[in-house]
Design a protein around this motif. Structure first.
Motif, mmCIF file in Angstrom:
data_model
loop_
_atom_site.group_PDB
_atom_site.id
_atom_site.type_symbol
_atom_site.label_atom_id
_atom_site.label_comp_id
_atom_site.label_asym_id
_atom_site.label_seq_id
_atom_site.Cartn_x
_atom_site.Cartn_y
_atom_site.Cartn_z
ATOM 1 N N GLU A 227 0.801 -1.187 0.062
ATOM 2 C CA GLU A 227 -0.105 -0.018 0.026
ATOM 3 C C GLU A 227 0.885 1.285 0.059
ATOM 4 O O GLU A 227 0.346 2.352 -0.018
ATOM 5 N N HIS A 286 -10.489 8.241 0.136
ATOM 6 C CA HIS A 286 -10.848 6.880 -0.496
ATOM 7 C C HIS A 286 -9.544 6.226 -0.853
ATOM 8 O O HIS A 286 -9.120 5.389 -1.804
ATOM 9 N N ASN A 287 -8.586 6.614 0.036
ATOM 10 C CA ASN A 287 -7.165 6.148 -0.267
ATOM 11 C C ASN A 287 -6.572 5.660 1.030
ATOM 12 O O ASN A 287 -6.732 6.254 2.134
ATOM 13 N N CYS A 373 -13.937 -7.984 1.815
ATOM 14 C CA CYS A 373 -12.759 -7.335 1.515
ATOM 15 C C CYS A 373 -12.586 -6.736 -0.038
ATOM 16 O O CYS A 373 -12.273 -5.617 -0.369
ATOM 17 N N MET A 374 -12.964 -7.408 -0.855
ATOM 18 C CA MET A 374 -12.865 -7.410 -2.387
ATOM 19 C C MET A 374 -14.274 -7.019 -3.184
ATOM 20 O O MET A 374 -14.425 -7.002 -4.224
ATOM 21 N N ARG A 393 -7.515 -2.225 1.992
ATOM 22 C CA ARG A 393 -7.675 -1.174 0.829
ATOM 23 C C ARG A 393 -9.017 -0.385 1.183
ATOM 24 O O ARG A 393 -10.191 -1.145 1.366
ATOM 25 N N ASN A 394 -9.329 0.644 0.521
ATOM 26 C CA ASN A 394 -10.554 1.526 0.809
ATOM 27 C C ASN A 394 -10.804 2.099 -0.254
ATOM 28 O O ASN A 394 -11.463 3.490 -0.252
ATOM 29 N N PHE A 395 -10.359 1.719 -1.466
ATOM 30 C CA PHE A 395 -10.662 2.390 -2.697
ATOM 31 C C PHE A 395 -12.238 2.702 -3.137
ATOM 32 O O PHE A 395 -12.988 1.799 -2.732
ATOM 33 N N ARG A 398 -14.513 -0.355 -3.953
ATOM 34 C CA ARG A 398 -13.806 -1.610 -3.323
ATOM 35 C C ARG A 398 -14.789 -2.766 -2.625
ATOM 36 O O ARG A 398 -14.578 -3.866 -2.788
ATOM 37 N N GLN A 399 -15.570 -2.165 -1.913
ATOM 38 C CA GLN A 399 -16.623 -3.047 -1.043
ATOM 39 C C GLN A 399 -18.036 -2.851 -1.594
ATOM 40 O O GLN A 399 -18.953 -3.160 -0.574
#
Length: 429
Positions: A227, A286-287, A373-374, A393-395, A398-399
């Motif tokens: 990351e 979102h990062n 998670c994905m 990850r929190n793009f 993403r979820q």
């Protein structure tokens, strides 16, 4: 000394590992063909690797060494679509044809299962078709994610080209305060370095706090090295490594052979963090590098808590979250999804009564998988919803919905927040 420039003759830990794999002494910046000690594919990236292998080597070809390849299903398990089911069938057939070990849907998330089942050794070069393969650096391995095409080449030859990375020593000094975890430490480091601040570097974790970390804590830190753009995130192997592996790897000599260290006169850069006064950290949408100390996070209502993943789905993580919940029910309007990282970790939780406690609190405890998670087969977020997750990850999207918001935290913060309904400092519970 040459002029004002010091000639460094030593090697870093990563240079030494790649030197062994390339059968010659190598330095950062060089391109080498390295022998691979272990390879892993899973159900999402595996089909492309298999297809590429047959295109490279021919339909009747055999992989270079079936004993060094591991296959796991963890992203879409059980199969959540016809396409997923077809991928599973294809990979099962490939494993049977090639005599490759296949854990199928039964054992859990690849990055937990690989070391848990003894497939990771210090000093090894281990590749996986998943970016978080860097998790195995917690055991002193040079472990990194590669694309499916690269893995096809590995299947055919047992080798892969590398540019030897430069090393950044990340000194984690001091002692983590109560209810502040290695997840908080690595989030702070990522926030300071930036998402691309360690591009293609070998991040080597050292210092008093790093040395005191347990294997689960080290796995969390190594897992998130990607990351900040790192090629690998590695802890030098030590007694903690040995204690974990001895019950899982039969060949003790193989374990000890990987107990190598970098030279003091090697060329590397260094940055230092003292975590003695660290507070819990939150990665804001979102990062992953959009990190704030929790004291600077405004009161934020949440709709869902996700506790699990290859980052923080181990027994110790779930136990800590449960302790923060203090046998209280979930806050009104909050959903909580708990996903242990592997079947073994699930059974630890079951025997310790954690599954019952989570269920009584109103949470859902799912079988080991990558799931939420994905943004996989369950736990998706709708537009406008907020999730506090212990994942990596929190793009955007993403979820689930691209209009949803994902915040990253430690298990302690997740547990505390689950019973209050908003992002909560676990030190206040």
């Amino acid at each position: 000394m040459k002029g004002n420039r010091v000639i460094m003759s030593g090697q870093t830990l990563s240079e030494k590992i790649l030197s062994r794999a390339a059968n010659k002494e190598v330095k950062a910046g060089e391109f080498v063909m390295a022998n691979v000690d272990g390879a892993m594919i899973h159900d999402i990236t595996g089909p492309l690797a298999v297809k590429g292998f047959y295109e490279i080597a021919g339909r009747d070809a055999r992989v270079w060494d079936p004993t060094r390849i591991v296959l796991l299903f963890d992203h879409q398990v059980p199969a959540d679509s016809l396409k997923a089911a077809e991928n599973h069938i294809q990979l099962r057939k490939f494993a049977a044809e090639q005599d490759i070990l296949n854990y199928d849907i039964f054992c859990g998330v690849c990055h937990q299962v690989m070391p848990e089942k003894g497939h990771v050794l210090p000093g090894n070069v281990i590749l996986g078709t998943d970016s978080h393969t860097c998790t195995y650096g917690a055991f002193g391995a040079f472990a990194t994610g590669v694309g499916s095409t690269d893995m096809a080449s590995v299947f055919a030859t047992g080798k892969l080209w590398f540019m030897v990375p430069k090393t950044l020593q990340i000194m984690i000094e001091g002692r983590l305060p109560s209810r502040v975890t290695s997840k908080d430490a690595v989030l702070r480091i990522i926030g300071d370095i930036g998402a691309d601040g360690a591009n293609y570097l070998a991040c080597e974790f050292r210092g008093e706090a790093a040395e005191r970390m347990s294997i689960p804590e080290r796995m969390t830190v190594s897992n998130m090295a990607i990351e900040m753009g790192a090629k690998v995130g590695i802890f030098p192997a030590d007694g903690t490594t040995k204690s974990y592996l001895e019950g899982r790897v039969q060949d003790r000599e193989a374990i000890e052979a990987g107990f190598i260290n970098g030279d003091e006169d090697a060329a590397f850069s260094r940055r230092e963090w003292n975590v003695s006064d660290l507070e819990p950290q939150i990665a804001m949408p979102h990062n992953v590098d959009n990190v704030l100390p929790i004291s600077q996070v405004p009161q934020t209502r949440i709709d869902q808590v996700f506790l699990g993943s290859c980052t923080n789905g181990r027994f110790e993580d779930l136990q800590l979250a449960s302790e923060m919940m203090k046998n209280e029910p979930l806050a009104k309007g909050v959903r909580m999804i708990v996903v242990p990282a592997s079947r073994d970790e699930y059974m630890k939780c079951l025997r310790a009564g954690l599954v019952e406690r989570f269920m009584e609190a109103g949470a859902m405890v799912e079988s080991p998988c990558c799931g939420p998670c994905m943004g996989g087969s369950f736990g998706l977020l709708g537009a406008g919803e907020r999730c506090l997750a212990t994942s990596n990850r929190n793009f955007v999207g993403r979820q689930g919905s691209p209009q949803a918001f994902v915040y990253l935290s430690s298990p302690a913060t997740a547990g505390a927040s689950a019973i209050t309904g908003y992002i909560t400092d676990p030190r206040e519970i």
